[in-house]
Structures are given as structure tokens and as C-alpha cells.
Design an enzyme around this catalytic site. Structure first.
Site, PDB file in Angstrom:
ATOM      1  N   ASP A   1       7.001 -10.023 -27.216  1.00 20.31           N
ATOM      2  CA  ASP A   1       6.304  -8.908 -27.982  1.00 20.31           C
ATOM      3  C   ASP A   1       7.244  -8.102 -28.586  1.00 20.31           C
ATOM      4  O   ASP A   1       7.623  -7.402 -27.838  1.00 20.31           O
ATOM      5  CB  ASP A   1       5.211  -8.391 -27.317  1.00 20.31           C
ATOM      6  CG  ASP A   1       4.307  -7.224 -28.011  1.00 20.31           C
ATOM      7  OD1 ASP A   1       4.741  -7.135 -29.130  1.00 20.31           O
ATOM      8  OD2 ASP A   1       3.268  -6.850 -27.416  1.00 20.31           O
ATOM      9  N   ILE A   2       7.476  -8.073 -30.092  1.00 19.97           N
ATOM     10  CA  ILE A   2       8.477  -7.151 -30.592  1.00 19.97           C
ATOM     11  C   ILE A   2       8.038  -5.548 -30.753  1.00 19.97           C
ATOM     12  O   ILE A   2       8.664  -4.877 -31.406  1.00 19.97           O
ATOM     13  CB  ILE A   2       9.199  -7.667 -31.684  1.00 19.97           C
ATOM     14  CG1 ILE A   2       8.054  -7.956 -32.602  1.00 19.97           C
ATOM     15  CG2 ILE A   2       9.823  -8.876 -31.495  1.00 19.97           C
ATOM     16  CD1 ILE A   2       7.692  -6.703 -33.803  1.00 19.97           C
TER      17      ILE A   2
ATOM     18  N   TYR B   1      -0.953   0.970 -42.460  1.00 20.91           N
ATOM     19  CA  TYR B   1      -0.232  -0.372 -43.147  1.00 20.91           C
ATOM     20  C   TYR B   1       1.011   0.228 -44.197  1.00 20.91           C
ATOM     21  O   TYR B   1       2.004  -0.152 -44.016  1.00 20.91           O
ATOM     22  CB  TYR B   1      -0.918  -1.290 -43.874  1.00 20.91           C
ATOM     23  CG  TYR B   1      -0.299  -2.515 -43.878  1.00 20.91           C
ATOM     24  CD1 TYR B   1       0.161  -3.306 -42.804  1.00 20.91           C
ATOM     25  CD2 TYR B   1       0.021  -2.842 -45.255  1.00 20.91           C
ATOM     26  CE1 TYR B   1       0.826  -4.636 -43.283  1.00 20.91           C
ATOM     27  CE2 TYR B   1       0.610  -3.868 -45.671  1.00 20.91           C
ATOM     28  CZ  TYR B   1       0.991  -4.873 -44.676  1.00 20.91           C
ATOM     29  OH  TYR B   1       1.508  -5.817 -45.062  1.00 20.91           O
TER      30      TYR B   1
ATOM     31  N   LYS C   1       5.156   0.020 -43.879  1.00 21.44           N
ATOM     32  CA  LYS C   1       5.953  -0.807 -44.790  1.00 21.44           C
ATOM     33  C   LYS C   1       6.856  -0.052 -45.613  1.00 21.44           C
ATOM     34  O   LYS C   1       8.008  -0.546 -45.981  1.00 21.44           O
ATOM     35  CB  LYS C   1       5.121  -1.696 -45.647  1.00 21.44           C
ATOM     36  CG  LYS C   1       4.469  -2.894 -44.666  1.00 21.44           C
ATOM     37  CD  LYS C   1       5.151  -3.692 -44.168  1.00 21.44           C
ATOM     38  CE  LYS C   1       4.695  -4.702 -43.254  1.00 21.44           C
ATOM     39  NZ  LYS C   1       5.627  -5.640 -42.659  1.00 21.44           N
TER      40      LYS C   1
HETATM   41  N1  NAD Z   1       0.345 -12.308 -46.013  1.00 21.19           N
HETATM   42  C1  NAD Z   1       0.610 -11.381 -46.886  1.00 21.19           C
HETATM   43  O1  NAD Z   1       0.017 -11.327 -48.066  1.00 21.19           O
HETATM   44  C2  NAD Z   1       1.706 -10.257 -46.729  1.00 21.19           C
HETATM   45  C3  NAD Z   1       2.275  -9.479 -48.247  1.00 21.19           C
HETATM   46  C4  NAD Z   1       3.147  -8.858 -47.816  1.00 21.19           C
HETATM   47  C5  NAD Z   1       3.875  -8.515 -46.568  1.00 21.19           C
HETATM   48  N2  NAD Z   1       3.450  -9.218 -45.554  1.00 21.19           N
HETATM   49  C6  NAD Z   1       4.104  -9.167 -44.306  1.00 21.19           C
HETATM   50  O2  NAD Z   1       4.594 -10.352 -43.982  1.00 21.19           O
HETATM   51  C7  NAD Z   1       4.733 -10.358 -42.399  1.00 21.19           C
HETATM   52  C8  NAD Z   1       4.137 -11.772 -41.982  1.00 21.19           C
HETATM   53  O3  NAD Z   1       2.712 -11.586 -42.462  1.00 21.19           O
HETATM   54  P1  NAD Z   1       1.646 -12.928 -42.533  1.00 21.19           P
HETATM   55  O4  NAD Z   1       0.847 -12.615 -43.423  1.00 21.19           O
HETATM   56  O5  NAD Z   1       2.541 -14.162 -42.173  1.00 21.19           O
HETATM   57  O6  NAD Z   1       0.891 -12.809 -41.091  1.00 21.19           O
HETATM   58  P2  NAD Z   1       0.235 -13.557 -40.006  1.00 21.19           P
HETATM   59  O7  NAD Z   1      -0.587 -12.792 -39.213  1.00 21.19           O
HETATM   60  O8  NAD Z   1       0.021 -14.982 -40.536  1.00 21.19           O
HETATM   61  O9  NAD Z   1       1.662 -13.897 -39.232  1.00 21.19           O
HETATM   62  C9  NAD Z   1       2.206 -12.761 -38.337  1.00 21.19           C
HETATM   63  C10 NAD Z   1       3.046 -13.523 -37.177  1.00 21.19           C
HETATM   64  O10 NAD Z   1       3.725 -12.052 -36.735  1.00 21.19           O
HETATM   65  C11 NAD Z   1       3.967 -12.333 -35.200  1.00 21.19           C
HETATM   66  N3  NAD Z   1       3.291 -10.933 -34.430  1.00 21.19           N
HETATM   67  C12 NAD Z   1       2.559  -9.976 -35.175  1.00 21.19           C
HETATM   68  N4  NAD Z   1       2.889  -9.025 -33.952  1.00 21.19           N
HETATM   69  C13 NAD Z   1       3.704  -9.282 -33.160  1.00 21.19           C
HETATM   70  C14 NAD Z   1       4.431  -8.767 -32.248  1.00 21.19           C
HETATM   71  N5  NAD Z   1       4.284  -7.625 -31.672  1.00 21.19           N
HETATM   72  N6  NAD Z   1       5.459  -9.513 -31.454  1.00 21.19           N
HETATM   73  C15 NAD Z   1       5.774 -10.763 -31.874  1.00 21.19           C
HETATM   74  N7  NAD Z   1       5.268 -11.365 -32.988  1.00 21.19           N
HETATM   75  C16 NAD Z   1       4.173 -10.793 -33.670  1.00 21.19           C
HETATM   76  C17 NAD Z   1       2.312 -13.078 -34.946  1.00 21.19           C
HETATM   77  O11 NAD Z   1       2.311 -13.967 -33.606  1.00 21.19           O
HETATM   78  C18 NAD Z   1       2.705 -14.195 -36.294  1.00 21.19           C
HETATM   79  O12 NAD Z   1       3.606 -15.414 -35.939  1.00 21.19           O
HETATM   80  C19 NAD Z   1       4.214  -9.013 -41.944  1.00 21.19           C
HETATM   81  O13 NAD Z   1       5.226  -8.177 -41.525  1.00 21.19           O
HETATM   82  C20 NAD Z   1       3.411  -8.924 -43.054  1.00 21.19           C
HETATM   83  O14 NAD Z   1       2.992  -7.480 -43.016  1.00 21.19           O
HETATM   84  C21 NAD Z   1       2.344 -10.046 -45.768  1.00 21.19           C
END
Ligand code: NAD
Length: 217
Positions: free
Chosen positions: A60-61, A151, A155
Site C-alpha cells: 500500500d503506497i 481529487y 492531482k
Molecule cells: N482512468 C482515467 O480516466 C484517469 C484519468 C486521469 C488520471 N488517472 C489516474 O491514473 C492512475 C491510474 O488510474 P486507473 O484509471 O488505472 O485506476 P484503477 O482503479 O483502474 O487502477 C488503480 C491502480 O492503483 C492501485 N492503487 C490504488 N491505491 C493504491 C495504494 N494505496 N497502494 C497501492 N496501489 C494502489 C490499484 O490497486 C490499481 O492497481 C490514477 O492515479 C488516476 O488518478 C486516471
């Protein structure tokens, strides 16, 4: 191009992090995969096809100790580090009235604190390799939106952290961040697309409206 490069992607059990790990792995890199739990990390590795170039770095980060443990596992197993991608994050919307301290901390700890302390934990190894960091912020790190102030704050912090650290740690290492628009992952499905409480438009319509290409990534 990435043959035998040593890469850690946080949050790579699924979503954007998983796709990033896949791209590095396909390009020949050795990749440490991170999910919050041993099980989710193993599942992510299995979906990547397994093999000796994939290493499990679960943890967990959202805590400093967790960041140090995850980076430590990766650096030990890979014998150093060339690239850190901070993709782990959480994203849920809540109007300010409902955004209590627990929600604020949950978001900030994963998105902002976790990113900072993973950078910090990886610094020595990256300085040695003259490596680099890619932080995953969001378009909502550049612009605000109603109902997602926590959020967006997290970011926006990642953008400013990247600017500051890139100045501080140059010329030994490069630090950049990406600010994706909507990408079709579990996070977006949970929080945006599958909402059905908007009678005027489905969430997918809203996503399309915010996306100049008129489609989700
Ligand atoms: N999906 C989008 O539209 C989008 C757009 C812009 C930015 N983001 C960013 O991209 C990144 C990935 O998002 P995603 O859409 O793939 O989400 P997701 O929920 O599909 O995947 C998130 C990943 O992060 C891991 N995670 C979350 N909290 C954690 C923690 N405390 N310790 C370890 N692992 C942890 C989860 O286990 C998972 O592997 C995030 O930072 C999100 O804010 C996503």
C-alpha cells in the site's frame, strides 16, 4: 529500446498502470508490478503472461512505510532502478458537504503523499542510474470540476510536485508527469460511467462531452 531496463510501476495490478507495465514488458524491460495486496499483484502479473522479467512488489503506497517497502522490494529484486512510474491512485467524486476528513485523507494519501514518498524512496537508486520518473496526474490536475475538489487538489499537487522535483533533482534525473483525459478503466467505470442518477445524460455522454475526440481513451 527498453531491453533489461529496470522499471517499477505503482498501481499496475490493473488500469493505466497495468497497461504501462505491459508496454514496458513487451519492449523488453524487467518490470516490478505493484498492487495493494499480494493477490491483486499476482493477478496483474498473471494477466501480463508471467515470466522471469516480471517481479511482484505488492504493498500500500498510501503510507510512507508502504512506499519504502514497495520501492525496496523492486530495487532489491531488479538490482537497481531505471524508471519509476507513479500510477497508483484513487478517484471518487464527492461534493464538499460530504467530503469528510477520512475521504480527504484517503484521496490525498494515495494520490499525493504516495507519489511524493515513492519518488523520495527511489531517489538514490535513480540517481545512480541517472534514471527518470513519470508521475500520473490527470487533466483534473490542470483544471477543476464540480464535485471532485479533493481529487483535483491531489492531482494539481502532483503537477506542482513534478515541476519542483524536476528542478531540484536535475541534472541527475528527469521527472515528468502525464495528465490523461478519460481512460476506460475500473476507476472511471465505478465513479463516472456507470452512474445512472443523471436523467439528462448518461455518464458516457458526459465523458464524450469533455473529450474533444468525442470518445473515451
Ligand atoms: N482512468 C482515467 O480516466 C484517469 C484519468 C486521469 C488520471 N488517472 C489516474 O491514473 C492512475 C491510474 O488510474 P486507473 O484509471 O488505472 O485506476 P484503477 O482503479 O483502474 O487502477 C488503480 C491502480 O492503483 C492501485 N492503487 C490504488 N491505491 C493504491 C495504494 N494505496 N497502494 C497501492 N496501489 C494502489 C490499484 O490497486 C490499481 O492497481 C490514477 O492515479 C488516476 O488518478 C486516471
Amino acid at each position: 529500446m527498453f531491453n533489461d531496463k529496470r522499471i517499477l510501476v505503482t498501481g499496475s495490478s490493473r488500469g493505466i498502470g497495468w497497461a504501462t507495465a505491459k508496454a514496458f514488458h513487451n519492449a523488453g524491460a524487467r518490470v516490478a508490478v505493484n498492487g495493494r495486496t499480494v493477490e491483486s499483484t499476482a493477478a496483474g502479473i498473471e494477466r501480463l503472461g508471467g515470466g522471469e522479467r516480471l517481479i511482484a512488489a505488492p504493498g500500500d503506497i498510501a503510507t510512507v512505510a508502504g512506499c519504502e517497502a514497495v520501492v525496496g522490494i523492486a530495487v532489491d529484486a531488479l538490482g537497481g532502478l531505471d524508471v519509476l512510474v507513479n500510477s497508483a491512485g484513487v478517484g471518487k467524486g464527492r461534493p464538499i458537504e460530504e467530503a469528510d476528513e477520512a475521504f480527504y485523507d484517503w484521496t490525498m494519501n494515495a494520490n499525493l503523499k504516495g507519489t511524493f514518498f515513492c519518488c523520495r524512496a527511489a531517489m538514490l537508486a535513480l540517481r545512480e542510474s541517472r534514471g527518470n520518473i513519470v508521475n500520473v496526474s490527470s487533466m483534473y490536475g490542470l483544471t477543476g470540476t464540480a464535485g471532485h475538489s479533493v481529487y483535483c487538489t491531489s492531482k494539481g499537487g502532483v503537477v506542482m510536485m513534478t515541476r519542483s522535483l524536476s528542478a531540484e533533482l536535475a541534472p541527475d534525473m528527469r521527472i515528468n508527469c502525464v495528465c490523461p483525459g478519460y481512460i476506460d478503466t475500473d476507476m472511471v467505470r465505478r465513479d463516472w460511467i456507470d452512474k445512472t442518477d443523471d436523467p439528462a445524460a448518461t455518464m458516457r455522454d458526459a465523458v464524450d462531452a469533455y473529450t474533444p475526440m468525442n470518445r473515451i481513451g
